[in-house]
Design a protein around this motif. Structure first.
Motif, PDB file in Angstrom:
ATOM      1  N   ALA A  80     -16.631 -12.309  75.509  1.00  0.00           N
ATOM      2  CA  ALA A  80     -18.031 -12.769  75.423  1.00  0.00           C
ATOM      3  C   ALA A  80     -18.065 -14.140  74.739  1.00  0.00           C
ATOM      4  O   ALA A  80     -17.395 -15.059  75.193  1.00  0.00           O
ATOM      5  CB  ALA A  80     -18.885 -11.739  74.707  1.00  0.00           C
ATOM      6  N   ASP A  81     -18.782 -14.266  73.619  1.00  0.00           N
ATOM      7  CA  ASP A  81     -18.893 -15.582  72.981  1.00  0.00           C
ATOM      8  C   ASP A  81     -17.915 -15.755  71.820  1.00  0.00           C
ATOM      9  O   ASP A  81     -18.072 -16.666  71.001  1.00  0.00           O
ATOM     10  CB  ASP A  81     -20.326 -15.781  72.458  1.00  0.00           C
ATOM     11  CG  ASP A  81     -21.279 -16.036  73.610  1.00  0.00           C
ATOM     12  OD1 ASP A  81     -20.795 -16.340  74.719  1.00  0.00           O
ATOM     13  OD2 ASP A  81     -22.499 -15.902  73.409  1.00  0.00           O
ATOM     14  N   THR A  82     -16.930 -14.886  71.731  1.00  0.00           N
ATOM     15  CA  THR A  82     -15.962 -15.008  70.647  1.00  0.00           C
ATOM     16  C   THR A  82     -14.556 -15.266  71.209  1.00  0.00           C
ATOM     17  O   THR A  82     -14.292 -15.017  72.389  1.00  0.00           O
ATOM     18  CB  THR A  82     -15.902 -13.738  69.772  1.00  0.00           C
ATOM     19  OG1 THR A  82     -15.463 -12.667  70.597  1.00  0.00           O
ATOM     20  CG2 THR A  82     -17.237 -13.389  69.174  1.00  0.00           C
ATOM     21  N   VAL A  83     -13.698 -15.767  70.328  1.00  0.00           N
ATOM     22  CA  VAL A  83     -12.292 -15.961  70.688  1.00  0.00           C
ATOM     23  C   VAL A  83     -11.478 -14.931  69.903  1.00  0.00           C
ATOM     24  O   VAL A  83     -11.603 -14.831  68.676  1.00  0.00           O
ATOM     25  CB  VAL A  83     -11.826 -17.396  70.330  1.00  0.00           C
ATOM     26  CG1 VAL A  83     -10.343 -17.565  70.633  1.00  0.00           C
ATOM     27  CG2 VAL A  83     -12.649 -18.425  71.101  1.00  0.00           C
ATOM     28  N   CYS A  84     -10.661 -14.167  70.627  1.00  0.00           N
ATOM     29  CA  CYS A  84      -9.822 -13.159  69.979  1.00  0.00           C
ATOM     30  C   CYS A  84      -8.417 -13.707  69.800  1.00  0.00           C
ATOM     31  O   CYS A  84      -7.892 -14.402  70.677  1.00  0.00           O
ATOM     32  CB  CYS A  84      -9.758 -11.895  70.831  1.00  0.00           C
ATOM     33  SG  CYS A  84     -11.354 -11.099  71.008  1.00  0.00           S
ATOM     34  N   ILE A  85      -7.822 -13.381  68.660  1.00  0.00           N
ATOM     35  CA  ILE A  85      -6.443 -13.786  68.378  1.00  0.00           C
ATOM     36  C   ILE A  85      -5.672 -12.583  67.823  1.00  0.00           C
ATOM     37  O   ILE A  85      -6.273 -11.664  67.261  1.00  0.00           O
ATOM     38  CB  ILE A  85      -6.377 -14.926  67.330  1.00  0.00           C
ATOM     39  CG1 ILE A  85      -7.082 -14.517  66.017  1.00  0.00           C
ATOM     40  CG2 ILE A  85      -6.951 -16.229  67.881  1.00  0.00           C
ATOM     41  CD1 ILE A  85      -6.724 -15.370  64.825  1.00  0.00           C
ATOM     42  N   ILE A  86      -4.356 -12.642  67.974  1.00  0.00           N
ATOM     43  CA  ILE A  86      -3.500 -11.696  67.246  1.00  0.00           C
ATOM     44  C   ILE A  86      -3.198 -12.353  65.907  1.00  0.00           C
ATOM     45  O   ILE A  86      -2.672 -13.473  65.865  1.00  0.00           O
ATOM     46  CB  ILE A  86      -2.207 -11.416  68.035  1.00  0.00           C
ATOM     47  CG1 ILE A  86      -2.538 -10.693  69.341  1.00  0.00           C
ATOM     48  CG2 ILE A  86      -1.218 -10.613  67.186  1.00  0.00           C
ATOM     49  CD1 ILE A  86      -1.358 -10.458  70.246  1.00  0.00           C
ATOM     50  N   VAL A 138      -3.209  -6.669  64.223  1.00  0.00           N
ATOM     51  CA  VAL A 138      -4.614  -6.885  63.859  1.00  0.00           C
ATOM     52  C   VAL A 138      -5.189  -7.965  64.776  1.00  0.00           C
ATOM     53  O   VAL A 138      -4.607  -9.047  64.916  1.00  0.00           O
ATOM     54  CB  VAL A 138      -4.734  -7.326  62.376  1.00  0.00           C
ATOM     55  CG1 VAL A 138      -6.182  -7.657  62.021  1.00  0.00           C
ATOM     56  CG2 VAL A 138      -4.189  -6.240  61.452  1.00  0.00           C
ATOM     57  N   ILE A 139      -6.300  -7.651  65.415  1.00  0.00           N
ATOM     58  CA  ILE A 139      -6.957  -8.627  66.282  1.00  0.00           C
ATOM     59  C   ILE A 139      -8.078  -9.297  65.493  1.00  0.00           C
ATOM     60  O   ILE A 139      -8.951  -8.620  64.937  1.00  0.00           O
ATOM     61  CB  ILE A 139      -7.561  -7.940  67.541  1.00  0.00           C
ATOM     62  CG1 ILE A 139      -6.512  -7.075  68.268  1.00  0.00           C
ATOM     63  CG2 ILE A 139      -8.181  -8.982  68.482  1.00  0.00           C
ATOM     64  CD1 ILE A 139      -5.301  -7.795  68.769  1.00  0.00           C
ATOM     65  N   GLY A 140      -8.042 -10.631  65.427  1.00  0.00           N
ATOM     66  CA  GLY A 140      -9.107 -11.375  64.765  1.00  0.00           C
ATOM     67  C   GLY A 140     -10.148 -11.822  65.787  1.00  0.00           C
ATOM     68  O   GLY A 140      -9.806 -12.123  66.928  1.00  0.00           O
ATOM     69  N   ARG A 141     -11.414 -11.857  65.389  1.00  0.00           N
ATOM     70  CA  ARG A 141     -12.489 -12.315  66.290  1.00  0.00           C
ATOM     71  C   ARG A 141     -13.156 -13.527  65.645  1.00  0.00           C
ATOM     72  O   ARG A 141     -13.700 -13.420  64.547  1.00  0.00           O
ATOM     73  CB  ARG A 141     -13.520 -11.195  66.506  1.00  0.00           C
ATOM     74  CG  ARG A 141     -12.939  -9.957  67.156  1.00  0.00           C
ATOM     75  CD  ARG A 141     -14.015  -8.911  67.354  1.00  0.00           C
ATOM     76  NE  ARG A 141     -14.968  -9.332  68.360  1.00  0.00           N
ATOM     77  CZ  ARG A 141     -14.832  -9.112  69.660  1.00  0.00           C
ATOM     78  NH1 ARG A 141     -13.801  -8.428  70.110  1.00  0.00           N
ATOM     79  NH2 ARG A 141     -15.729  -9.534  70.519  1.00  0.00           N
ATOM     80  N   LEU A 142     -13.077 -14.675  66.310  1.00  0.00           N
ATOM     81  CA  LEU A 142     -13.552 -15.923  65.724  1.00  0.00           C
ATOM     82  C   LEU A 142     -14.811 -16.394  66.442  1.00  0.00           C
ATOM     83  O   LEU A 142     -14.871 -16.387  67.672  1.00  0.00           O
ATOM     84  CB  LEU A 142     -12.464 -16.995  65.823  1.00  0.00           C
ATOM     85  CG  LEU A 142     -11.053 -16.570  65.370  1.00  0.00           C
ATOM     86  CD1 LEU A 142     -10.071 -17.727  65.528  1.00  0.00           C
ATOM     87  CD2 LEU A 142     -11.059 -16.069  63.935  1.00  0.00           C
TER      88      LEU A 142
END
Ligand code: MRU
Length: 362
Positions: free
Chosen positions: A15-21, A31-35
């Motif tokens: 959606a409107d976020t960027v996910c990172i490991i 752990v997945i980060g949501r930025l």
């Protein structure tokens, strides 16, 4: 790349976020980060939740997207670009990706920028994956040649830091040929330098090789020269944060010492890099800005205790100072070849990769 049999990239849109490991939590927790803001992306790059030259390029591109979502006028975009470029100075991919995003965004109407930015960042991420797959195929040829010469044993490859899929969007650079060889049924074994002070080899390279089932052994940073002297290393493959026009290779601190030992022992030394990691503007590696990181990264180590708790412990006397240069430069004369998505080049022939790139762009 598969983690517990599920396919992941290291960065993606939701959606409107960027996910990172979050790589600061590996190998002990996924752990997945949501930025949601470019400020959060700046923090993720600086704190090395995302790291590795190609990945921080893609992350910076997505950072531009997050900036655009908040406000997309020219002045704001220039400011977001400046903040992202200040996060880490050595890997050229970061500035390359931010400049590319800026060039594409500034020429379109402000109202269309946020939506277009997602597509531009996605293209940068997708290109990285394609480039790394091609690097894998070119490097596979080098490994296959060792197998042909001596088919009855595993090929021993030493690598430093993490230049695997975690350092890219997917596929890896230095590890791409190793994955390609393993997947083709060739016997490979990887010597993994622990890579103090942040231990990207011990924590990240070992973890991702294990996920893929590639035989490997973690060694202390000081063991490589000894193993080379005893005929236990067939080749060294590392990644790079910046390669200059003359073929000098800037990579994680300690790479230069491995190259010196490899040269002395006539062990081939390769750097695997996508062309966005080549800085055509810089003639020589001496001009590269070397990131100086917090001395605490040398003074402390992080690990898991026997109860499964992550702990940070001090390893130097309280009275001692520490210094933490994060990268070094291996001179071109020590480099056997540079494996790019366009082919394998001797350092003195690297400009051929540029002309190939320009032909490709036309
Ligand atoms: O400080 P890091 O972990 O970002 O450094 C990473 C490296 O030095 C890698 O070898 C390099 O970025 C190549 S990544 C494919």
């Amino acid at each position: 790349m598969k983690i517990h049999n599920q396919h992941y990239r290291t960065i993606w849109r939701d959606a409107d976020t960027v996910c990172i490991i979050d790589q600061t939590q590996l190998p002990f927790a996924l752990v997945i980060g949501r930025l949601q803001t470019h400020i959060q992306m700046c923090h993720a790059i600086r704190s090395m939740q995302v790291r590795g030259a190609p990945l921080i390029g893609a992350a910076a591109a997505y950072g531009m997207v997050l900036g655009c979502q908040q406000q997309a006028d020219d002045q704001t975009l220039q400011s977001v670009a400046k903040q992202l470029m200040a996060t880490r100075p050595t890997a050229v991919n970061l500035a390359w990706a931010v400049q590319r995003m800026l060039q594409q965004l500034l020429v379109i109407p402000v109202a269309q920028r946020a939506q277009a930015a997602w597509a531009f960042a996605q293209t940068i991420a997708d290109e990285d994956v394609v480039q790394n797959m091609a690097i894998g195929q070119h490097g596979l040829g080098l490994i296959a040649a060792v197998v042909t010469a001596d088919p009855d044993r595993a090929v021993n490859i030493l690598t430093h830091c993490n230049a695997g899929w975690l350092a890219t969007v997917d596929g890896g650079t230095a590890l791409a040929p190793i994955y390609a060889a393993h997947d083709a049924g060739l016997q490979v074994h990887v010597w993994v330098d622990e890579t103090r002070p942040r231990n990207q080899g011990a924590s990240l390279t070992a973890w991702e090789l294990a996920q893929h089932g590639v035989p490997h052994t973690v060694i202390s940073d000081n063991a490589g020269g000894h193993l080379m002297q005893h005929g236990q290393v067939d080749m060294v493959i590392v990644g790079a944060d910046r390669v200059t026009h003359n073929g000098d290779v800037c990579n994680k601190i300690g790479t230069y010492l491995k190259a010196l030992a490899a040269y002395d022992q006539r062990v081939p030394f390769y750097a695997a890099v996508p062309t966005p990691t080549i800085d055509w503007q810089l003639a020589q590696g001496a001009a590269i800005e070397i990131e100086m990181r917090d001395a605490d990264e040398v003074a402390y180590m992080q690990g898991q205790d026997e109860d499964g708790q992550l702990r940070r412990v001090r390893v130097i006397p309280h009275e001692s100072q520490a210094l933490n240069p994060a990268f070094d430069v291996t001179p071109a004369r020590l480099v056997t070849g540079i494996i790019t998505e366009r082919g394998v080049y001797r350092p003195e022939q690297l400009q051929l990769a540029q002309s190939n790139a320009m032909e490709h762009a036309q």
